[in-house]
Motif scaffolding. Structure first.
Motif, PDB file in Angstrom:
ATOM      1  N   VAL A  29      18.574  24.623  63.303  1.00  0.00           N
ATOM      2  CA  VAL A  29      18.200  23.218  63.522  1.00  0.00           C
ATOM      3  C   VAL A  29      18.860  22.331  62.465  1.00  0.00           C
ATOM      4  CG1 VAL A  29      16.279  21.576  63.376  1.00  0.00           C
ATOM      5  CG2 VAL A  29      16.053  23.631  64.764  1.00  0.00           C
ATOM      6  N   SER A  33      21.704  19.752  63.781  1.00  0.00           N
ATOM      7  CA  SER A  33      21.286  18.349  63.754  1.00  0.00           C
ATOM      8  C   SER A  33      22.368  17.430  63.212  1.00  0.00           C
ATOM      9  CB  SER A  33      20.017  18.185  62.909  1.00  0.00           C
ATOM     10  OG  SER A  33      20.242  18.552  61.561  1.00  0.00           O
ATOM     11  N   HIS A  48      15.899  15.381  59.909  1.00  0.00           N
ATOM     12  CA  HIS A  48      15.616  16.153  61.120  1.00  0.00           C
ATOM     13  C   HIS A  48      14.951  17.487  60.767  1.00  0.00           C
ATOM     14  CE1 HIS A  48      17.497  13.517  64.049  1.00  0.00           C
ATOM     15  NE2 HIS A  48      18.552  13.395  63.265  1.00  0.00           N
ATOM     16  N   HIS A  52      11.262  18.678  61.913  1.00  0.00           N
ATOM     17  CA  HIS A  52      11.078  19.977  62.572  1.00  0.00           C
ATOM     18  C   HIS A  52      10.029  20.808  61.846  1.00  0.00           C
ATOM     19  CE1 HIS A  52      12.133  23.500  64.932  1.00  0.00           C
ATOM     20  NE2 HIS A  52      12.378  24.181  63.829  1.00  0.00           N
ATOM     21  N   SER A 274      18.753  21.443  70.585  1.00  0.00           N
ATOM     22  CA  SER A 274      17.623  21.687  71.494  1.00  0.00           C
ATOM     23  C   SER A 274      18.061  22.567  72.662  1.00  0.00           C
ATOM     24  CB  SER A 274      17.037  20.362  71.983  1.00  0.00           C
ATOM     25  OG  SER A 274      18.055  19.537  72.541  1.00  0.00           O
ATOM     26  N   SER A 354      14.608  22.278  68.308  1.00  0.00           N
ATOM     27  CA  SER A 354      13.867  21.128  67.807  1.00  0.00           C
ATOM     28  C   SER A 354      13.163  20.456  68.977  1.00  0.00           C
ATOM     29  CB  SER A 354      14.815  20.125  67.133  1.00  0.00           C
ATOM     30  OG  SER A 354      15.771  19.639  68.063  1.00  0.00           O
TER      31      SER A 354
END
Length: 400
Positions: A29, A33, A48, A52, A274, A354
């Motif tokens: 993630v 990100s 981010h 998360h 994602s 995420s």
């Protein structure tokens, strides 16, 4: 802190799998990100990552709280929650179009905290609990289609119909899992085939209606059709952009991968943190990393079956399978999309991608499974623990 660990009950393997997946998720993630930061211009990688982490922390709070609830309490809770989720789904559907003119508004924004809530994910969990409750009530009664229309199929079709306009993939998963649960619950196969046929008929009517009156559901059916066309037509380079980038990421990752944070395709792949995070994981950790991650989900499936087999009531068995199987099913779909074995669906990788609502609902489902595996709080009636040898679920359980 020690008191919290001492109060953790239920299947320790499922606790470990959930914790390891959550801990591992921080690396991909944080890496993926950067796409949101440098390409989209949204936030910072640390921001981010912190978001998360907060979502996962709250999610594990959900697991801890839910796993303390006696399993039979969920019967009554499903009856209370089902009307609520129907109202939420209607509210979301009534919001109409969102950015770009498409009817893809699936979220309810939570004031002050800045998080979005997707009612369809909650509706999926609640509906599975409700269906499990129904079969626990009729286990000693001969099921007829006429008598099951109002208590079973009306809520199912209402939920699926309200999810369908904005989220076809979730609606399809929910409907498929309900069919599996009905089969395991002993619902007559001839009726199930009729329900599937009816579902296909209503879907066809919906698509034709949306085509005839495009202002009702702007661009949603076109989006589904374009994804299917792109999947079946490899020459459609514009429609397969995401898949092509995902395949490049997987191919360049090789056996061992490029290393943590060294993905290149994360800068070009939309939804890299994602929907397509599995492609980034394979690029950075190789086929070995991707295969190990898949084994974690398969081991989770094994433990779900073990917990269901150990339950003494029909409700608990169906409950565990009803909320547990969609987690693994969603994970396999996400991986299949990344390697072009399945059309693009928009389904996240549970506990790794995420996203707030999806992670929370996965945590809710895991908490319910752990509640069923927590023998210290299970309170089953003697009549509910009798085994019906004509039930496919119980025949399966007896063979495991």
């Amino acid at each position: 802190m020690l008191n919290i660990f001492q109060n953790i009950k239920g299947d320790k393997a499922i606790w470990a799998i959930a914790a390891l997946l959550a801990l591992f998720s921080f690396l991909p993630v944080y890496s993926a990100s950067s796409n949101l930061v440098y390409v989209v211009g949204n936030g910072t990688p640390v921001g981010h990552l912190v978001k998360h982490a907060i979502l996962l922390f709250l999610g594990f709070g959900i697991i801890y709280g839910v796993h303390k609830i006696p399993t039979h309490f969920f019967k009554g809770l499903s009856m209370i929650a089902l009307p609520i989720v129907l109202v939420l789904l209607i509210f979301v559907l009534a919001q109409g179009t969102s950015g770009g003119g498409t009817n893809d508004s699936r979220w309810i924004r939570i004031p002050l905290v800045g998080f979005g809530f997707q009612p369809s994910n909650l509706a999926a969990v609640v509906l599975m609990i409700y269906v499990a409750r129904y079969f626990s009530k009729v286990r000693e009664i001969k099921i007829t289609f006429k008598e099951s229309i109002l208590p079973l199929w009306l809520p199912v079709f209402l939920v699926v119909a309200l999810i369908l306009p904005a989220n076809f993939s979730t609606a399809a998963i929910v409907f498929s899992m309900v069919m599996v649960l009905c089969f395991l619950g002993g619902y007559p196969m001839k009726y199930l085939l009729g329900i599937v046929g009816t579902g296909i008929l209503f879907l066809s009517i919906f698509i034709l209606t949306a085509k005839a009156f495009p202002d009702l559901f702007p661009n949603r059916v076109d989006t589904w059709m374009s994804r299917i066309d792109s999947f079946s037509n490899p020459d459609d380079t514009e429609g397969t952009y995401q898949i092509e980038k995902a395949k490049i990421a997987i191919a360049t990752g090789g056996i061992m991968g490029k290393g943590a944070g060294k993905s290149v395709q994360k800068n070009f792949l939309p939804q890299s943190s994602s929907d397509f995070i599995y492609a980034i994981i394979v690029e950075e950790y190789g086929l070995i990393g991707g295969f190990v991650l898949m084994l974690f989900y398969l081991f989770l499936l094994f433990r779900i079956v073990v917990v269901a087999n150990g339950c003494t009531s029909i409700f608990s068995k169906l409950l565990v399978l009803g909320v547990g199987l969609p987690i693994v099913f969603q994970a396999l779909i996400n991986m299949a999309v990344a390697v072009e074995l399945f059309p693009v669906t928009g389904q996240n990788l549970p506990l790794v991608s995420s996203g707030g609502t999806s992670s929370w609902m996965t945590c809710l489902a895991i908490g319910i499974i752990l509640s069923a595996s927590n023998k210290s709080i299970v309170q089953e009636s003697a009549s509910d623990s009798d085994i019906d040898e004509t039930n496919p679920l119980e025949i399966l359980s007896g063979q495991l």
